[in-house]
Design a protein around this motif. Structure first.
Motif, PDB file in Angstrom:
ATOM      1  N   SER A   1      26.303 100.935  77.949  1.00  0.00           N
ATOM      2  CA  SER A   1      26.430 102.310  78.589  1.00  0.00           C
ATOM      3  C   SER A   1      27.589 102.831  79.138  1.00  0.00           C
ATOM      4  CB  SER A   1      25.377 102.277  79.683  1.00  0.00           C
ATOM      5  OG  SER A   1      23.948 102.092  78.987  1.00  0.00           O
ATOM      6  N   VAL A   2      28.040 102.052  79.665  1.00  0.00           N
ATOM      7  CA  VAL A   2      29.695 102.430  80.200  1.00  0.00           C
ATOM      8  C   VAL A   2      30.570 102.634  79.112  1.00  0.00           C
ATOM      9  CG1 VAL A   2      31.685 101.431  81.681  1.00  0.00           C
ATOM     10  CG2 VAL A   2      29.327 101.340  82.707  1.00  0.00           C
ATOM     11  N   THR A   3      30.569 101.799  78.138  1.00  0.00           N
ATOM     12  CA  THR A   3      31.432 101.754  76.907  1.00  0.00           C
ATOM     13  C   THR A   3      31.364 103.261  76.244  1.00  0.00           C
ATOM     14  OG1 THR A   3      31.630  99.552  76.669  1.00  0.00           O
ATOM     15  CG2 THR A   3      32.181 100.818  74.951  1.00  0.00           C
ATOM     16  N   ARG A   4      30.072 103.459  76.131  1.00  0.00           N
ATOM     17  CA  ARG A   4      29.841 104.643  75.521  1.00  0.00           C
ATOM     18  C   ARG A   4      30.244 106.091  76.342  1.00  0.00           C
ATOM     19  NH1 ARG A   4      23.995 102.393  74.680  1.00  0.00           N
ATOM     20  NH2 ARG A   4      24.158 101.555  72.334  1.00  0.00           N
ATOM     21  N   MET A   5      30.208 105.904  77.674  1.00  0.00           N
ATOM     22  CA  MET A   5      30.700 106.870  78.341  1.00  0.00           C
ATOM     23  C   MET A   5      32.029 107.282  78.197  1.00  0.00           C
ATOM     24  SD  MET A   5      30.004 107.402  82.786  1.00  0.00           S
ATOM     25  CE  MET A   5      30.902 105.800  83.068  1.00  0.00           C
TER      26      MET A   5
ATOM     27  N   GLY B   1      21.890 110.291  88.476  1.00  0.00           N
ATOM     28  CA  GLY B   1      20.886 109.286  87.994  1.00  0.00           C
ATOM     29  C   GLY B   1      21.706 108.224  87.619  1.00  0.00           C
ATOM     30  N   ASN B   2      21.003 106.955  87.489  1.00  0.00           N
ATOM     31  CA  ASN B   2      21.869 105.574  86.916  1.00  0.00           C
ATOM     32  C   ASN B   2      22.063 105.870  85.400  1.00  0.00           C
ATOM     33  OD1 ASN B   2      19.214 105.289  86.836  1.00  0.00           O
ATOM     34  ND2 ASN B   2      19.175 102.952  87.063  1.00  0.00           N
ATOM     35  N   ILE B   3      23.093 104.776  85.086  1.00  0.00           N
ATOM     36  CA  ILE B   3      23.256 104.901  83.811  1.00  0.00           C
ATOM     37  C   ILE B   3      22.517 104.013  82.781  1.00  0.00           C
ATOM     38  CG2 ILE B   3      25.080 103.126  83.689  1.00  0.00           C
ATOM     39  CD1 ILE B   3      26.948 105.113  82.449  1.00  0.00           C
ATOM     40  N   GLN B   4      21.727 103.357  83.325  1.00  0.00           N
ATOM     41  CA  GLN B   4      20.691 102.513  82.376  1.00  0.00           C
ATOM     42  C   GLN B   4      19.715 102.083  83.289  1.00  0.00           C
ATOM     43  OE1 GLN B   4      20.377 101.047  79.082  1.00  0.00           O
ATOM     44  NE2 GLN B   4      18.600 100.720  80.347  1.00  0.00           N
ATOM     45  N   GLY B   5      18.225 102.346  83.060  1.00  0.00           N
ATOM     46  CA  GLY B   5      17.365 102.055  83.804  1.00  0.00           C
ATOM     47  C   GLY B   5      16.992 100.533  83.686  1.00  0.00           C
ATOM     48  N   ARG B   6      16.421 100.203  84.743  1.00  0.00           N
ATOM     49  CA  ARG B   6      16.070  98.435  84.887  1.00  0.00           C
ATOM     50  C   ARG B   6      14.630  98.174  84.940  1.00  0.00           C
ATOM     51  NH1 ARG B   6      19.542  97.687  90.040  1.00  0.00           N
ATOM     52  NH2 ARG B   6      18.135  99.471  90.775  1.00  0.00           N
TER      53      ARG B   6
ATOM     54  N   ALA C   1      12.139 105.264  84.723  1.00  0.00           N
ATOM     55  CA  ALA C   1      11.895 105.456  83.228  1.00  0.00           C
ATOM     56  C   ALA C   1      12.618 106.837  82.524  1.00  0.00           C
ATOM     57  CB  ALA C   1      10.553 106.076  83.147  1.00  0.00           C
ATOM     58  N   GLY C   2      12.711 106.866  81.355  1.00  0.00           N
ATOM     59  CA  GLY C   2      13.211 108.136  80.540  1.00  0.00           C
ATOM     60  C   GLY C   2      14.656 107.624  80.352  1.00  0.00           C
ATOM     61  N   GLU C   3      15.348 108.843  79.739  1.00  0.00           N
ATOM     62  CA  GLU C   3      16.876 108.475  79.301  1.00  0.00           C
ATOM     63  C   GLU C   3      17.632 108.534  80.412  1.00  0.00           C
ATOM     64  OE1 GLU C   3      17.261 110.687  75.015  1.00  0.00           O
ATOM     65  OE2 GLU C   3      16.997 112.138  76.594  1.00  0.00           O
ATOM     66  N   LYS C   4      18.829 107.809  80.309  1.00  0.00           N
ATOM     67  CA  LYS C   4      19.799 107.841  81.495  1.00  0.00           C
ATOM     68  C   LYS C   4      21.028 107.939  80.719  1.00  0.00           C
ATOM     69  CE  LYS C   4      16.588 106.253  84.632  1.00  0.00           C
ATOM     70  NZ  LYS C   4      16.402 106.863  85.636  1.00  0.00           N
ATOM     71  N   GLY C   5      22.147 108.353  81.897  1.00  0.00           N
ATOM     72  CA  GLY C   5      23.489 108.511  81.385  1.00  0.00           C
ATOM     73  C   GLY C   5      24.283 109.215  82.426  1.00  0.00           C
ATOM     74  N   PHE C   6      25.014 110.371  81.945  1.00  0.00           N
ATOM     75  CA  PHE C   6      25.706 110.990  83.137  1.00  0.00           C
ATOM     76  C   PHE C   6      25.979 112.479  82.712  1.00  0.00           C
ATOM     77  CE2 PHE C   6      28.324 109.929  79.262  1.00  0.00           C
ATOM     78  CZ  PHE C   6      28.963 111.093  79.035  1.00  0.00           C
TER      79      PHE C   6
ATOM     80  N   PRO D   1      23.189 111.201  77.469  1.00  0.00           N
ATOM     81  CA  PRO D   1      22.455 109.957  77.483  1.00  0.00           C
ATOM     82  C   PRO D   1      23.245 108.986  76.915  1.00  0.00           C
ATOM     83  CG  PRO D   1      21.435 111.416  75.618  1.00  0.00           C
ATOM     84  CD  PRO D   1      22.381 112.156  76.386  1.00  0.00           C
ATOM     85  N   VAL D   2      23.174 107.982  77.458  1.00  0.00           N
ATOM     86  CA  VAL D   2      23.980 106.696  76.994  1.00  0.00           C
ATOM     87  C   VAL D   2      23.556 105.442  76.975  1.00  0.00           C
ATOM     88  CG1 VAL D   2      26.463 107.759  77.111  1.00  0.00           C
ATOM     89  CG2 VAL D   2      25.659 106.724  79.254  1.00  0.00           C
ATOM     90  N   GLN D   3      22.039 105.412  77.479  1.00  0.00           N
ATOM     91  CA  GLN D   3      21.476 104.218  77.825  1.00  0.00           C
ATOM     92  C   GLN D   3      21.262 103.218  76.614  1.00  0.00           C
ATOM     93  OE1 GLN D   3      19.493 107.102  77.579  1.00  0.00           O
ATOM     94  NE2 GLN D   3      18.922 106.743  75.660  1.00  0.00           N
ATOM     95  N   GLU D   4      21.263 102.124  76.791  1.00  0.00           N
ATOM     96  CA  GLU D   4      20.986 101.004  75.736  1.00  0.00           C
ATOM     97  C   GLU D   4      19.512 100.797  75.489  1.00  0.00           C
ATOM     98  OE1 GLU D   4      21.924  98.303  72.640  1.00  0.00           O
ATOM     99  OE2 GLU D   4      22.715  99.935  73.513  1.00  0.00           O
ATOM    100  N   VAL D   5      18.717 100.754  76.359  1.00  0.00           N
ATOM    101  CA  VAL D   5      17.406 100.520  76.298  1.00  0.00           C
ATOM    102  C   VAL D   5      16.620 101.535  77.301  1.00  0.00           C
ATOM    103  CG1 VAL D   5      15.474  98.862  76.861  1.00  0.00           C
ATOM    104  CG2 VAL D   5      17.693  98.094  76.108  1.00  0.00           C
ATOM    105  N   ILE D   6      15.605 102.189  76.739  1.00  0.00           N
ATOM    106  CA  ILE D   6      14.767 103.043  77.524  1.00  0.00           C
ATOM    107  C   ILE D   6      13.429 102.588  78.121  1.00  0.00           C
ATOM    108  CG2 ILE D   6      13.620 105.289  77.453  1.00  0.00           C
ATOM    109  CD1 ILE D   6      15.306 106.328  75.170  1.00  0.00           C
ATOM    110  N   PHE D   7      13.229 102.464  79.508  1.00  0.00           N
ATOM    111  CA  PHE D   7      11.942 102.099  80.186  1.00  0.00           C
ATOM    112  C   PHE D   7      11.131 103.334  79.936  1.00  0.00           C
ATOM    113  CE2 PHE D   7      14.747  98.917  81.304  1.00  0.00           C
ATOM    114  CZ  PHE D   7      14.009  97.718  81.525  1.00  0.00           C
TER     115      PHE D   7
END
Length: 394
Positions: free
Chosen positions: A37-41, A214-219, A224-229, A245-251
């Motif tokens: 996610s950081v690399t995508r940002m 919000g945070n950049i990747q849900g845990r 839940a939902g899309e995460k990013g910056f 959105p830049v998350q790798e996995v969506i909860f």
């Protein structure tokens, strides 16, 4: 004009606790998801040629902070340096500056110390920017230093406040560090507040712009939902923030309507449901089945169904992992009543014989009945259950 990124709560090396029972392919992707996610940002920052990147605290996960995460972030910051993009970073309660490695960052990176500081810079368009903030010194201290933030009195340039803390009226469950209200932020007369700590993206005000990215990747399921910056653009008159959105996995917590609880039917419905999601992203899902009927799913069928759905995702890169299934019965009261009747009376031989005798003593009924010796308790109960169900629908 100015263009910058507002991010927060990267939580590099977050452990994803309680996930050890997942297949290795999914667990490995989870463990590297924050890095991706950081690399995508950073890729986005370079592509969009932003002026700077703000990180509003909790860059690391203190209890799991590793040399790997620091080396990784240093490389990403060097990528930004090569493009002339600056980074301004504060530390939060999960990565206070009193603990951990003493990393030397590239000279395009500025880290706020424990007392409120102001950094000044020029955007690529010549706009003067003033950035105000502080880092947490300790993880458990209540470090409310809002009074130390300078007030914008000269009306020159763009003033941005960075703060890792808790909005006093937040509805989200989080430890309350540096609690604040909107009046306290508004009084500083800044153009933008970049907030961290709450892992849910939200806008608290549009004048001035006050945002949690919000945070950049849900845990887990509560993130839940899309995460990013947020990508922020504008000038001292007007700024706008747009989510990227830049998350790798969506909860995600999702629902599916069904009219059958037969495990074969349910399996096929859920497989088709997963396929509709698979092209969009990788998912970890808590699934609620909304069932409209009178049947129930047995514990054995439930376990078999869930295990089979999970086995299907082993060695699948673009996985849709069903973490849990909850069945919501639309006719829950009727089902409970039928279940109670069965439990209370199905094994009562005396009650059964009394009911049969009552029917056979009625001349208007007994002529339609088979010989009394051929009457089965199971058939009689089934007839009664069907009659009850019909009455309940009225």
């Amino acid at each position: 004009m100015v263009k910058f990124i507002h991010a927060a709560d990267l939580h590099l090396d977050s452990p994803f606790k309680s996930r050890s029972k997942m297949p290795n392919n999914i667990l490995e992707i989870l463990m590297t998801s924050t890095y991706k996610s950081v690399t995508r940002m950073v890729d986005f920052a370079i592509k969009e040629n932003v002026d700077f990147l703000l990180i509003a605290g909790d860059v690391f996960d203190q209890a799991n902070r590793s040399l790997k995460s620091e080396i990784f972030l240093k490389k990403e910051f060097n990528r930004l340096k090569e493009k002339g993009i600056f980074v301004y970073m504060i530390h939060g309660n999960h990565d206070p500056i009193s603990t951990g490695f003493k990393t030397t960052w590239p000279d395009n990176v500025s880290v706020f110390k424990e007392n409120v500081e102001t950094y000044e810079m020029l955007s690529s368009k010549g706009e003067r920017i003033y950035l105000h903030g502080f880092s947490y010194l300790l993880d458990e201290s209540y470090e409310n230093k809002l009074d130390e933030y300078p007030t914008n009195t000269d009306n020159r340039g763009i003033h941005i406040g960075m703060l890792h803390g808790t909005y006093a009226k937040t509805k989200f469950d989080a430890k309350r560090y540096t609690e604040f209200n909107l009046e306290a932020l508004n009084n500083k007369l800044y153009h933008y507040w970049a907030l961290g700590h709450i892992h849910v993206r939200s806008q608290l005000s549009d004048l001035p712009q006050i945002h949690y990215s919000g945070n950049i990747q849900g845990r887990h399921k509560n993130e839940a939902g899309e995460k990013g910056f947020l990508l922020v653009e504008g000038d001292d008159v007007s700024l706008s923030a747009n989510f990227v959105p830049v998350q790798e996995v969506i909860f995600e917590n999702l629902e599916l309507d069904t009219d059958s609880l037969r495990k074969e039917t349910l399996y096929q419905q859920i497989v088709e449901f997963k396929q509709s999601l698979r092209e969009q992203s990788k998912y970890i899902i808590n699934l609620q089945l909304n069932y409209d009927g009178e049947d129930e799913i047995s514990q054995g069928d439930y376990i078999e169904l869930l295990e089979l759905l999970q086995e299907d995702e082993v060695n699948i890169t673009q996985f849709v992992w069903i973490d849990n299934i909850n069945v919501s019965y639309n006719n829950e009261e009727q089902i409970a009543l039928l279940k109670d009747i069965k439990t209370s009376y199905s094994d009562n031989e005396e009650l059964f014989r009394n009911a049969v005798n009552t029917m056979y003593m009625d001349p208007n009924i007994n002529r339609y009945l088979p010989p009394i010796g051929e009457v089965s308790p199971g058939e009689l109960l089934k007839m009664g259950e069907d009659r009850l169900k019909m009455l309940m629908r009225k």
